[in-house]
Design an enzyme around this catalytic site. Structure first.
Site, PDB file in Angstrom:
ATOM      1  N   GLU A   1       9.395  16.802  14.660  1.00  0.00           N
ATOM      2  CA  GLU A   1       9.919  16.524  13.312  1.00  0.00           C
ATOM      3  C   GLU A   1       9.235  17.458  12.310  1.00  0.00           C
ATOM      4  O   GLU A   1       8.008  17.440  12.165  1.00  0.00           O
ATOM      5  CB  GLU A   1       9.634  15.060  12.940  1.00  0.00           C
TER       6      GLU A   1
ATOM      7  N   GLU B   1       9.466   1.603  11.144  1.00  0.00           N
ATOM      8  CA  GLU B   1      10.489   2.609  10.867  1.00  0.00           C
ATOM      9  C   GLU B   1       9.788   3.952  10.943  1.00  0.00           C
ATOM     10  O   GLU B   1       9.022   4.301  10.042  1.00  0.00           O
ATOM     11  CB  GLU B   1      11.079   2.393   9.466  1.00  0.00           C
TER      12      GLU B   1
ATOM     13  N   LYS C   1       0.879  -1.177   0.000  1.00  0.00           N
ATOM     14  CA  LYS C   1       0.000   0.000   0.000  1.00  0.00           C
ATOM     15  C   LYS C   1       0.915   1.224   0.000  1.00  0.00           C
ATOM     16  O   LYS C   1       1.413   1.651   1.034  1.00  0.00           O
ATOM     17  CB  LYS C   1      -0.882  -0.023   1.259  1.00  0.00           C
TER      18      LYS C   1
ATOM     19  N   CYS D   1      13.971  10.813   6.782  1.00  0.00           N
ATOM     20  CA  CYS D   1      13.795  10.413   8.181  1.00  0.00           C
ATOM     21  C   CYS D   1      15.073  10.617   8.982  1.00  0.00           C
ATOM     22  O   CYS D   1      15.028  10.936  10.157  1.00  0.00           O
ATOM     23  CB  CYS D   1      13.329   8.968   8.252  1.00  0.00           C
TER      24      CYS D   1
HETATM   25  P1  NAD Z   1       2.389   8.650   7.289  1.00  0.00           P
HETATM   26  O1  NAD Z   1       2.487   7.940   8.596  1.00  0.00           O
HETATM   27  O2  NAD Z   1       1.401   9.754   7.164  1.00  0.00           O
HETATM   28  O3  NAD Z   1       2.001   7.617   6.123  1.00  0.00           O
HETATM   29  C1  NAD Z   1       2.797   6.490   5.840  1.00  0.00           C
HETATM   30  C2  NAD Z   1       1.915   5.421   5.206  1.00  0.00           C
HETATM   31  O4  NAD Z   1       0.954   4.976   6.155  1.00  0.00           O
HETATM   32  C3  NAD Z   1       1.119   5.905   3.993  1.00  0.00           C
HETATM   33  O5  NAD Z   1       1.077   4.887   3.025  1.00  0.00           O
HETATM   34  C4  NAD Z   1      -0.257   6.147   4.581  1.00  0.00           C
HETATM   35  O6  NAD Z   1      -1.273   6.045   3.624  1.00  0.00           O
HETATM   36  C5  NAD Z   1      -0.335   5.027   5.596  1.00  0.00           C
HETATM   37  N1  NAD Z   1      -1.299   5.240   6.687  1.00  0.00           N
HETATM   38  C6  NAD Z   1      -1.735   6.406   7.227  1.00  0.00           C
HETATM   39  N2  NAD Z   1      -2.614   6.166   8.207  1.00  0.00           N
HETATM   40  C7  NAD Z   1      -2.747   4.823   8.307  1.00  0.00           C
HETATM   41  C8  NAD Z   1      -3.500   3.964   9.153  1.00  0.00           C
HETATM   42  N3  NAD Z   1      -4.324   4.433  10.084  1.00  0.00           N
HETATM   43  N4  NAD Z   1      -3.358   2.629   8.985  1.00  0.00           N
HETATM   44  C9  NAD Z   1      -2.519   2.128   8.060  1.00  0.00           C
HETATM   45  N5  NAD Z   1      -1.791   2.892   7.222  1.00  0.00           N
HETATM   46  C10 NAD Z   1      -1.899   4.227   7.353  1.00  0.00           C
HETATM   47  O7  NAD Z   1       3.849   9.106   6.936  1.00  0.00           O
HETATM   48  P2  NAD Z   1       4.310  10.014   5.713  1.00  0.00           P
HETATM   49  O8  NAD Z   1       3.885  11.415   6.016  1.00  0.00           O
HETATM   50  O9  NAD Z   1       3.884   9.365   4.451  1.00  0.00           O
HETATM   51  O10 NAD Z   1       5.901   9.879   5.782  1.00  0.00           O
HETATM   52  C11 NAD Z   1       6.719  10.708   6.517  1.00  0.00           C
HETATM   53  C12 NAD Z   1       7.116  10.058   7.830  1.00  0.00           C
HETATM   54  O11 NAD Z   1       7.803   8.838   7.574  1.00  0.00           O
HETATM   55  C13 NAD Z   1       8.085  10.894   8.642  1.00  0.00           C
HETATM   56  O12 NAD Z   1       7.730  10.865   9.987  1.00  0.00           O
HETATM   57  C14 NAD Z   1       9.436  10.182   8.442  1.00  0.00           C
HETATM   58  O13 NAD Z   1      10.387  10.381   9.436  1.00  0.00           O
HETATM   59  C15 NAD Z   1       8.999   8.767   8.367  1.00  0.00           C
HETATM   60  N6  NAD Z   1      10.016   7.955   7.707  1.00  0.00           N
HETATM   61  C16 NAD Z   1      10.756   7.083   8.460  1.00  0.00           C
HETATM   62  C17 NAD Z   1      11.751   6.314   7.866  1.00  0.00           C
HETATM   63  C18 NAD Z   1      12.567   5.342   8.686  1.00  0.00           C
HETATM   64  O14 NAD Z   1      13.178   4.473   8.088  1.00  0.00           O
HETATM   65  N7  NAD Z   1      12.581   5.446  10.000  1.00  0.00           N
HETATM   66  C19 NAD Z   1      12.005   6.432   6.499  1.00  0.00           C
HETATM   67  C20 NAD Z   1      11.242   7.336   5.759  1.00  0.00           C
HETATM   68  C21 NAD Z   1      10.233   8.078   6.381  1.00  0.00           C
END
Ligand code: NAD
Length: 488
Positions: free
Chosen positions: A381, A248, A173, A282
């Site tokens: 963040e 992550e 997804k 991240c």
């Molecule tokens: P997000 O949490 O908004 O979304 C990530 C994914 O989760 C998307 O596909 C979204 O559709 C899905 N999602 C959202 N709500 C959900 C739910 N209730 N149930 C299941 N899936 C759901 O994150 P984002 O804004 O897309 O990405 C940015 C974040 O990701 C930042 O906090 C960043 O630090 C983190 N990040 C972490 C790493 C790591 O390896 N630690 C790497 C890249 C990004």
């Protein structure tokens, strides 16, 4: 252009017919209509993946056989690298030169995990000649992969490659703000000869498609990359079915500069660490902690370099900082700029839209100095091109500041003092520390964070651990003593 789901080897619209629009960050115009998946689409994708798990060849192949397909996937990605980079650049606003790097890394992910699965052994524990205990690594079942919008193609493949290598059929997804490059995966998988049903893709909104995937009882493992808050929601939902989770999450990583460091290189690393990938990274070095003896001059040089970071159209090869992914995210980042000013931090570079870029989500590279740990811009963040700089005087103070947020993903240390390096390396609260280096990844090493930055590790065999069960077989090779309860 329209994007559909890919389920059981076929491109299909949503059962409900629902769609959502994807915007181009440089203009905020809609350029793509995408199928919006719901529980019915997830159910169909999980059923296809489950069938591939119970009846299909993929989980039963040898590691070498699966590796052959993974290497063909890598080749299929490489043959499309310009297309992938162009899509990623248009879809996420990443500068084209940096989007190209991501396509290469995606291919490398598949080659790397092909090597991992062919070289990984299974453990045997021998008890003299009396007993043999051996471990069978079994694919855990259908893997649910949920990914964010920053460097989407690279992060999708970072999960797909080990899951497939381990023998798990998958349901991916992708993030709704960056669906485009995932749309190439079906043709890539088909060209490589992956059996139908092993790779399934459902687009959609997180709270709908993502949540349905987490709730589905036939998905025993969820690998998630995204925000800490979303990770917490997923953990709560996953508890109902006791799923394996790899998380992550977010970061607010410190880059600590001591006055004995190579300050020129530390400056290069600080600038690159927070402004590359639009600051939407991240592991961004978003808090720079500088020893007071060199603080003012370092701040002045950082501000000067930031003011010269080239902000521009993502498809221009000269651009270093492109457009932030979405207008909502842009507003959030701009709010943090306002908050920083209101909190009394000293804005020494950027902070506003460049005058020559009147539309799209553009922000100049932004530097706040004199940031204190009680400020929100120090703690939260921002996930954009905004860096906070804070002075310290002693090693103890540097450590206290480094550890003073709820996050613990990465940390960067610049010093030439060997003993101090090892002292700090052991006490910085972070999953990963780079010393006198920028963020260079070694895919064999454990990647992940502590505290609110995540749970579990991915990378090398750690990723394989996520997607396999260790099944232990205890075999007596001699008669072992058995207490004879009830015997005469
Ligand atoms: P997000 O949490 O908004 O979304 C990530 C994914 O989760 C998307 O596909 C979204 O559709 C899905 N999602 C959202 N709500 C959900 C739910 N209730 N149930 C299941 N899936 C759901 O994150 P984002 O804004 O897309 O990405 C940015 C974040 O990701 C930042 O906090 C960043 O630090 C983190 N990040 C972490 C790493 C790591 O390896 N630690 C790497 C890249 C990004």
């Amino acid at each position: 252009m329209n994007l559909e789901h890919y389920i059981g080897g076929a491109h299909v619209p949503s059962v409900s017919g629902a769609t959502f629009d994807a915007l181009e960050p440089a203009s905020n115009e809609t350029y793509l209509t995408v199928a919006a998946g719901g529980p019915e689409d997830i159910a169909a994708a999980v059923a296809a993946a489950r069938k591939a798990f119970t009846d299909g060849p993929w989980p039963r192949m040898t590691g070498e056989q699966r590796a052959t397909v993974l290497r063909r996937i890598a080749a299929a990605i490489e043959s499309r690298d310009d297309r992938i980079a162009a899509l990623e650049c248009r879809d996420t606003g990443l500068p084209i030169t940096q989007a190209r790097g991501q396509a290469h890394r995606a291919a490398h992910n598949f080659r790397f995990f092909a090597d991992v699965i062919t070289t990984l052994g299974e453990d045997v524990y021998r008890v003299a000649s009396a007993q043999l205990n051996y471990v069978l690594r079994k694919p855990v079942g259908v893997a649910g992969l949920i990914t964010p919008w920053n460097t989407p193609f690279m992060l999708e493949t970072w999960k797909l490659a080990p899951a497939l290598a381990a023998g798990c059929p998958v349901v991916l997804k992708p993030a709704e703000w960056s669906p485009a490059s995932a749309g190439l995966l079906p043709e890539i998988m088909e060209e490589a000869g992956l059996p139908a049903g092993v790779f399934n893709l459902v687009h959609g909104i997180g709270e709908e498609a993502g949540a349905a995937l987490v709730e589905h009882p036939d998905v025993p493992v969820i690998s998630f990359t995204g925000e800490t808050g979303t990770g917490q929601v997923i953990m709560r939902t996953a508890a109902a079915n006791l799923k394996t989770l790899s998380m992550e999450l977010g970061g607010k990583s410190p880059l600590i500069v001591f006055d004995d460091a190579d300050l020129d290189r530390a400056l290069d690393a600080a600038v690159f660490g927070v402004f590359s990938l639009n600051g939407e990274r991240c592991t961004a070095s978003s808090r720079v902690l500088v020893q007071d003896t060199v603080y003012e001059s370092f701040v002045a040089r950082l501000a000067e370099r930031a003011s010269r970071v080239r902000v521009g159209s993502p498809d221009d090869p000269a651009t270093e900082l492109g457009a932030l992914v979405h207008p909502e995210h842009y507003e959030r980042v701009m709010d943090y700029v306002r908050i920083g000013v209101e909190e009394g931090a000293r804005l020494v570079a950027g902070g506003s839209r460049p005058a020559d870029l009147p539309v799209g989500n553009f922000l100049s590279a932004t530097v706040f100095a004199d940031v204190t740990p009680n400020m929100r811009i120090f703690q939260e963040e921002i996930f954009g091109p905004v860096v906070c700089v804070t002075p310290f005087s002693t090693e103890a103070e540097a450590l206290e500041l480094a550890n003073a947020t709820r996050y613990g993903l990465a940390a960067y240390l610049w010093t030439n003092d060997l003993r101090r390096t090892h002292r700090l390396a052991q006490s910085v609260e972070a999953g990963m520390l780079w010393v006198n280096s920028q963020n260079v990844r070694d895919l064999r090493t454990p990647f992940g964070g502590v505290k609110a930055s995540g749970l579990g590790r991915e990378g090398g065999r750690h990723s394989i651990d996520v997607y396999t069960e260790s099944h232990i077989v205890h075999l007596a090779t001699e008669d072992m003593p058995i207490p004879r309860f009830g015997a005469a």
